[in-house]
Design an enzyme around this catalytic site. Sequence first.
Site, PDB file in Angstrom:
ATOM      1  N   SER A   5      64.627  43.492  49.603  1.00 45.80           N
ATOM      2  CA  SER A   5      64.303  44.133  48.413  1.00 45.80           C
ATOM      3  C   SER A   5      62.320  42.816  48.453  1.00 45.80           C
ATOM      4  CB  SER A   5      64.264  43.637  47.022  1.00 45.80           C
ATOM      5  OG  SER A   5      64.147  42.029  47.237  1.00 45.80           O
ATOM      6  N   ASP A   6      61.572  43.423  48.051  1.00 43.66           N
ATOM      7  CA  ASP A   6      59.735  42.193  48.019  1.00 43.66           C
ATOM      8  C   ASP A   6      61.030  41.357  46.323  1.00 43.66           C
ATOM      9  OD1 ASP A   6      58.009  40.488  47.977  1.00 43.66           O
ATOM     10  OD2 ASP A   6      56.799  42.862  48.106  1.00 43.66           O
TER      11      ASP A   6
END
Length: 756
Positions: free
Chosen positions: A293-294
């Site tokens: 994920s960011d």
Amino acid sequence: MTFDRRAVLTAAFAGFLSLPLPRRAFAADEVTRVDQLIGRMTLEEKAGQMTCLADSFRPFNPPNPQVGIQDEKRLAEEIRKGRVGCLFNGIGVAGARRAQEIAVKDSRLGIPLLFAGDVIHGLKTIFPVPLAEAASFDPRLAERTARVQALEATAAGLHLTFAPMVDVARDQRWGRVVEGAGEDVTLGSLFAAARVRGFQGRDLRRDDSLLACPKHFAAYGAVAAGLEYGSVDISDETLRETHLPPFGAAFAAGALTTMAAFSEINGVPATADRDLLTNLLRGEMQFRGFVFSDYTADEELIAHGYAQDERDAARLAVLAGVDMSMQSGLYIKYIPDLVKSGAVPMGTLDVAVRRILYVKTALGLFDNPWRSLDEEAEKSRIATPAHRALAREAATRSVVLLQNDGVLPIDPGKRQKIALIGPFGEDRANLYGPWAFYGDPDKGIDIATGLRAALPDPALLTVEKGCDIARPIDGGIARAVAAAKEADIVLLAIGESQDMSGEAQSRTVIEIPAAQQALADAVAAAGKPVVVLLRHGRALALHEGVANASAILATWFLGSEAGHAIADILFGTADPSAKLPVSFPWESGQEPFFYDRKSTGRPTVGNGATEYRARYATTDNSARFPFGHGLSYTDFALDQLKLSDTALRWDSAIEVTVRLTNKGKRKGSEVVQLYIRDRVASRTRPIRELKRIERITLAPGESRTVRFSLSRTDLQFVGAGNQRIVEPGVFDLWVGQASEGGLKAQFTLYAEAGKG
């Protein structure tokens, strides 16, 4: 050196990519080890491997926003319990060894940590920002600089970099244009593959191999109005044709991780989009690595209005195909209970953990958890003279000569008085650009320092600031104008500060700040030749005293050796050879603007009628400086364009040749560019598409024949049903020195019997 678009683009599409599963390259005992580990792991330990947290064991870049930062003592306890699989954005061997020792010796299963960081364009030796380096139109240069970045990052205790950013960026208002390779699919794909090869080297198990993480999957560069973190509303055809190919090229080059975009696509946030991360990425594109994920992007599903709460956000992200959660802590907090309750199948968890462990195995961490944690390498492999020399070369080759009435190059032997005016003349704080937080600003070479080192008499140089970056200073313009009147040549160092580009730096107006524009206009009125030295991380709309200067150089953010590189260009030690990877518009309001746009049913053609045509009322639908544009100090000419055949058969190829001649008096390099247009198709096609580039260096008076080969594969596009197709018909072809003009030819693709 010709770059084959087919080799880097076909990997992006269904049926074209056959990357091996990571486990196929492993010995049987390694596969068994991973399987046995998974069999022994508790739910909490599995969720721990899927958790990436900010590194508190060593100096690190404080994330923004600062969420969930833990002190070293607390983080150590989390690692000891097997609740962390990856640490990010800390550098330094000593701290990394402390953390790894806890993971390997004190945790129940002894699974080593993965150390990651944002090494985007340099660790201590800072290279030009990626957009600037793309202006070299030389992927091999990017591969070389990425290799040096890997040498330094791994010497500082990192295993992985969150790079390259491979988003195709077509709106210059978006701040993150600076991190990529610009607006073109072909150029972006070439640089994506080159940077992955450079980071990773030939063997992932080597101490100096830095695992690449191409980002942001997918279409983050298409955010509406260039607004950071915004939404993306895009057709499947455009997604597959424009935004996926650079990822396909990066995966084909060996990248084993990727990062999901912050943005939503067509109403579904990427972090929760199973169609995107599982069906398309793992299915169509056959990606076999793992997905980050960011930063806190899983938690942000709540603000998107897509998840009810943190627990629901964690569920959605893991089911979509996000294998490792960055910094939110949601996975370690909620996944064990989600599995126990049946909301997340155990098989889904095991697949994600297996992907992560296979990547750690590919890096050799189980056999040597101390790889890239060598204090001797840390002392000897960072910021070496050879690295600085490459930084200077890369910076010099990234400078684009946009216009020149003959004032450049400056002959230092003539002892002309030079006035260096503008807020960036002696500025070191804005040399590096965004995403260079590990670099030491005091070791960068500013413009004034570079000029003085190159001048036979440094006293010939006068420096006046004139104004600050965003505001005037008392008496600044008056002193600058006085200095200009006393000089023979004025160098005007203006543009953006480094915090005007990068993440969260979207701008509605992409122009020189008003205080600097006023300075430029006043200095221009002094009547002396003015050379503008633009500092910027995007294409800019230029006006008046800037646009009308005798010469303009796009100098971007050039890194550690900026001042020396700019002096090399100004004094002709090096010949400018870079080309624009982004189009410079006439006005900010033209954005998004890109060269491979569609014709429309009412195009403006040449100097013909403009009423009721596809144009703005205040400006043409064209660029001030188009994609691919860049001048030299010598004079190149193209002629003798020939095609081996005007008929392209279904399973054959045609050879395109053209003669390039250096008609000037200096040695120089030119980038020859081949574009095509499909005249009639079942989906409207761009007015031009770049297919090939070749960089040629010629002595004065020398000529060389440049050769390209085109086949049916180069003519494919995404048609009905998201299938890549090619249709028989007539194609225009141009070979030139930019995306406008050039020599023109035509050929026809003929269908094989029973096809087309």
